[in-house]
Design an enzyme around this catalytic site. Structure first.
Site, short mmCIF file in Angstrom:
data_model
loop_
_atom_site.label_atom_id
_atom_site.label_comp_id
_atom_site.label_asym_id
_atom_site.label_seq_id
_atom_site.Cartn_x
_atom_site.Cartn_y
_atom_site.Cartn_z
CG HIS A 279 47.78 48.29 31.29
ND1 HIS A 279 46.93 47.29 30.84
CD2 HIS A 279 47.15 49.52 30.68
CE1 HIS A 279 46.12 47.61 29.93
NE2 HIS A 279 46.41 49.10 30.01
CE1 TYR A 280 41.26 52.75 33.39
CE2 TYR A 280 40.66 50.97 34.83
CZ TYR A 280 40.54 52.38 34.34
OH TYR A 280 39.36 53.15 34.79
CG LEU A 281 42.94 47.19 37.61
CD1 LEU A 281 42.75 45.77 38.14
CD2 LEU A 281 41.70 47.87 38.07
#
Lengths: 213, 213
Positions: free
Chosen positions: B127-129
């Site tokens: 999700h961060y990427l």
């Protein structure tokens, strides 16, 4: 008669099931995209074609011979904001990319009221509105003919068949999931709904009269 | 001599502080964007101009007379994926919009290794990427001259002044925050870094030799 196939992404969800039912009442043919075999069997028992596909992984095969897409998938509150990014935002973006690739003729997006102005949302919902906003903006720029529907808070009540649909609705009246499903399916047909975005809440206009002018 | 002002967004963060120090060693002038008065005073005691700005709210005034921007803000793991959307993704997108509006000449983005291929990330980081990916893609399409730097895992060790920088680095070697700060500041100057994206890890090339060819 031509067979018009409408892929319903998120068909096993609360709105998704109603969308499939509404499509069955039209001349179109629903294709329910689901993640589990149980869900697939559930649809097949009702005479609905179902295909396996997972927004987080692969679902390209679901697009075979599809003419239109209704995107009604969403992560649940329980799975957290990680899945809001992965499903609500990136799942929708991938679904749009596939629609471009396969030349889909109409993409109807189930969005959310205020997704066009996420800054206005209070802190608890702002990240969700941003994710929906990014997905909507991506669709709008994709070149795929689209309709974006942003309903007010959803209820489980029976559909009234009457709504208030406008480019911008002030206030956050609710609307039943059944009426939302009805509006999404109606938007598939009408040239006047093409490349437009609408808020929708319960109201006085019969759904059958929408998108006429 | 002309005064070249570089706005550092996220100046009070671990990498941000090092960026400000590195800029002080150049002919450029850092402007530290911070959220609290304490942080503002901390920078001012060091002779650094600081401006108040909050990515979640308003920071438009921070852009006055700014020639370049380095974006090094990031939410912490403790604040959850909601803030990943609001700061890492949407904060960067808003910062890009402001850069367009104010005619900023260079936007250097601190991204993350694998942000160009988020699907490759494992579940805990995906999700961060995706959020970093959306921000990077937005910058690339904005028209603002950019450099995107995607470092491997960050360490607090002392900078070695030597790195391996390439459009794609296989493997996830780490790199010190100090060396990353050095690379970000170096990217401000060089025409060869314009409108390009790079992975960077520790290596053998002196930072002063980067972006020469």
């Amino acid at each position: 008669m031509f067979l018009i196939k409408v892929l319903v992404i998120g068909a096993a969800g609360k709105v998704g099931r109603l969308i499939v039912e509404k499509i069955q009442q039209t001349d179109y043919t629903p294709v329910a995209m689901v993640r589990s075999k149980d869900q697939k069997e559930m649809f097949e028992k009702k005479g609905v074609t179902a295909v396996m596909g997972d927004l987080e992984k692969d679902f390209e095969s679901a697009y075979a011979d599809v003419d239109a897409v209704i995107f009604a998938a969403g992560s649940s509150k329980e799975t957290g904001a990680e899945m809001t990014i992965i499903i609500d935002q990136e799942g929708a973006i991938k679904a749009t990319d596939r629609a471009v690739h396969f030349g889909v003729q109409r993409f109807v997006m189930l969005s959310s009221m205020a997704a066009d102005r996420p800054e206005a949302g209070d802190h608890s919902i702002k990240h969700y509105l941003f994710a929906k906003h990014r997905a909507d903006e991506y669709l709008k720029k994709s070149g795929v003919p689209y309709t974006i529907i942003r309903p007010g808070p959803l209820t489980n009540g029976e559909g009234k068949g009457r709504v208030f649909l406008s480019e911008h609705v002030n206030g956050g009246e609710s609307i039943s999931r059944e009426d939302v499903a009805d509006v999404l399916v109606k938007a598939l047909k009408h040239p006047k709904a093409e490349n437009k975005s609408f808020d929708v809440v319960e109201g006085d206009t019969p759904v059958e009269d929408l998108f006429r002018h």
